[in-house]
Write a protein that holds these residues in place. Structure first.
Motif, PDB file in Angstrom:
ATOM      1  N   LYS A  84       7.076 -56.644   5.385  1.00 15.84           N
ATOM      2  CA  LYS A  84       7.654 -56.705   4.432  1.00 15.84           C
ATOM      3  C   LYS A  84       9.162 -57.666   4.186  1.00 15.84           C
ATOM      4  O   LYS A  84      10.078 -57.105   3.461  1.00 15.84           O
ATOM      5  CB  LYS A  84       8.073 -55.029   3.831  1.00 15.84           C
ATOM      6  N   ALA A  85       9.336 -58.732   5.059  1.00 19.80           N
ATOM      7  CA  ALA A  85      10.262 -59.389   4.867  1.00 19.80           C
ATOM      8  C   ALA A  85      10.392 -60.262   3.649  1.00 19.80           C
ATOM      9  O   ALA A  85      11.325 -60.459   2.862  1.00 19.80           O
ATOM     10  CB  ALA A  85      10.167 -60.466   6.228  1.00 19.80           C
ATOM     11  N   TYR A  86       9.146 -60.561   3.006  1.00 24.48           N
ATOM     12  CA  TYR A  86       8.741 -60.924   1.647  1.00 24.48           C
ATOM     13  C   TYR A  86       8.225 -59.925   1.059  1.00 24.48           C
ATOM     14  O   TYR A  86       6.867 -59.695   1.602  1.00 24.48           O
ATOM     15  CB  TYR A  86       8.454 -62.407   1.696  1.00 24.48           C
ATOM     16  N   ARG A  87       8.217 -59.901  -0.267  1.00 23.65           N
ATOM     17  CA  ARG A  87       7.393 -58.925  -1.040  1.00 23.65           C
ATOM     18  C   ARG A  87       6.863 -59.524  -2.186  1.00 23.65           C
ATOM     19  O   ARG A  87       5.787 -59.098  -2.861  1.00 23.65           O
ATOM     20  CB  ARG A  87       8.491 -57.867  -1.570  1.00 23.65           C
ATOM     21  N   PHE A  88       7.275 -60.815  -2.636  1.00 29.04           N
ATOM     22  CA  PHE A  88       6.438 -61.477  -3.807  1.00 29.04           C
ATOM     23  C   PHE A  88       5.974 -62.796  -3.149  1.00 29.04           C
ATOM     24  O   PHE A  88       6.334 -63.499  -2.277  1.00 29.04           O
ATOM     25  CB  PHE A  88       7.595 -61.242  -4.766  1.00 29.04           C
ATOM     26  N   SER A  89       5.178 -63.235  -4.332  1.00 30.38           N
ATOM     27  CA  SER A  89       4.707 -64.841  -4.216  1.00 30.38           C
ATOM     28  C   SER A  89       5.313 -65.552  -5.537  1.00 30.38           C
ATOM     29  O   SER A  89       5.557 -64.890  -6.453  1.00 30.38           O
ATOM     30  CB  SER A  89       3.276 -64.949  -3.948  1.00 30.38           C
ATOM     31  N   SER A  90       5.474 -66.832  -5.179  1.00 28.30           N
ATOM     32  CA  SER A  90       5.950 -67.737  -6.190  1.00 28.30           C
ATOM     33  C   SER A  90       5.257 -69.053  -6.302  1.00 28.30           C
ATOM     34  O   SER A  90       5.337 -69.842  -5.465  1.00 28.30           O
ATOM     35  CB  SER A  90       7.359 -68.050  -6.081  1.00 28.30           C
ATOM     36  N   PRO A  91       4.359 -69.253  -7.247  1.00 27.49           N
ATOM     37  CA  PRO A  91       3.639 -70.513  -7.342  1.00 27.49           C
ATOM     38  C   PRO A  91       4.676 -71.700  -7.768  1.00 27.49           C
ATOM     39  O   PRO A  91       5.818 -71.431  -8.764  1.00 27.49           O
ATOM     40  CB  PRO A  91       2.450 -70.381  -8.252  1.00 27.49           C
ATOM     41  N   VAL A  92       4.318 -72.696  -7.462  1.00 23.47           N
ATOM     42  CA  VAL A  92       4.946 -73.972  -7.880  1.00 23.47           C
ATOM     43  C   VAL A  92       3.965 -74.777  -8.503  1.00 23.47           C
ATOM     44  O   VAL A  92       2.711 -75.143  -7.928  1.00 23.47           O
ATOM     45  CB  VAL A  92       5.543 -75.013  -6.621  1.00 23.47           C
ATOM     46  N   PHE A  93       4.218 -75.331  -9.567  1.00 19.62           N
ATOM     47  CA  PHE A  93       3.249 -75.873 -10.368  1.00 19.62           C
ATOM     48  C   PHE A  93       4.023 -77.245 -11.250  1.00 19.62           C
ATOM     49  O   PHE A  93       4.977 -77.173 -11.799  1.00 19.62           O
ATOM     50  CB  PHE A  93       2.616 -74.892 -11.589  1.00 19.62           C
ATOM     51  N   THR A  94       3.029 -78.033 -11.636  1.00 13.05           N
ATOM     52  CA  THR A  94       3.416 -79.077 -12.558  1.00 13.05           C
ATOM     53  C   THR A  94       3.339 -78.722 -14.081  1.00 13.05           C
ATOM     54  O   THR A  94       2.427 -77.933 -14.133  1.00 13.05           O
ATOM     55  CB  THR A  94       2.532 -80.353 -12.222  1.00 13.05           C
ATOM     56  N   HIS A  95       4.111 -79.470 -14.896  1.00 13.13           N
ATOM     57  CA  HIS A  95       3.731 -79.266 -16.640  1.00 13.13           C
ATOM     58  C   HIS A  95       4.230 -80.450 -17.066  1.00 13.13           C
ATOM     59  O   HIS A  95       5.161 -81.193 -16.580  1.00 13.13           O
ATOM     60  CB  HIS A  95       4.213 -78.033 -16.835  1.00 13.13           C
ATOM     61  N   SER A  96       3.745 -80.546 -18.212  1.00 15.75           N
ATOM     62  CA  SER A  96       4.011 -81.876 -19.263  1.00 15.75           C
ATOM     63  C   SER A  96       5.520 -81.485 -19.893  1.00 15.75           C
ATOM     64  O   SER A  96       5.902 -80.355 -19.743  1.00 15.75           O
ATOM     65  CB  SER A  96       3.128 -82.008 -20.154  1.00 15.75           C
ATOM     66  N   ASP A  97       5.989 -82.349 -20.800  1.00 12.96           N
ATOM     67  CA  ASP A  97       7.281 -81.954 -21.454  1.00 12.96           C
ATOM     68  C   ASP A  97       6.849 -80.892 -22.632  1.00 12.96           C
ATOM     69  O   ASP A  97       7.700 -80.270 -23.013  1.00 12.96           O
ATOM     70  CB  ASP A  97       7.586 -83.233 -22.367  1.00 12.96           C
TER      71      ASP A  97
END
Length: 150
Positions: A108-121
């Motif tokens: 439980k050093a980390y409890r969540f995840s976070s995606p990195v994604f590309t996106h347009s304007d």
């Protein structure tokens, strides 16, 4: 996406990770669209089927977005997303955890995840690039601290 427009990257922190002390094999990467982060960015939109088709597998699971902040010296992979599924509640990825990743989640050093994604304007999601272990979620995704039924 307009022809001359460069894709932008966004972070979408949000999935709590451990169910009954177990490390989940499947992690929610994106909710159904459109969605807005807690920080007000968005709304992001797009076809999750298209996002899955454009996302290159495998992609890394890092620690606190270290790959995107290499000056912090924390760029090693703690797992690899090797499969994607579009489900009724969003886009999910199957993670093959490294020993260090399993330890970080199980302890439980980390409890969540976070995606990195590309996106347009226009905030249309292009692809998911990677996933980070975090403690400050921005998106409301399925908790990793949940009962998991395979």
């Amino acid at each position: 996406m307009p022809v001359n427009s460069q894709p932008r990257q966004s972070y979408a922190p949000a999935t709590a990770l451990h169910a009954n002390g177990a490390v989940p094999d499947w992690v929610q990467l994106l909710p159904l669209t459109p969605f807005t982060g807690r920080d007000g960015r968005g709304p992001y939109m797009g076809s999750l089927d298209d996002v899955a088709a454009r996302s290159e597998l495998p992609f890394a699971v890092d620690e606190a977005h270290g790959i995107d902040q290499p000056w912090q010296g924390n760029t090693r992979a703690h797992g690899w997303v090797v499969e994607l599924q579009v489900r009724a509640d969003g886009l999910w990825g199957r993670v093959e955890w490294t020993e260090s990743g399993r330890d970080l989640v199980q302890s439980k050093a980390y409890r969540f995840s976070s995606p990195v994604f590309t996106h347009s304007d226009q905030l249309v999601i292009g692809e998911v690039l990677r996933l980070a272990l975090v403690n400050n979620p921005n998106l409301r995704l399925a908790s990793l601290n949940r009962q998991q039924d395979d």
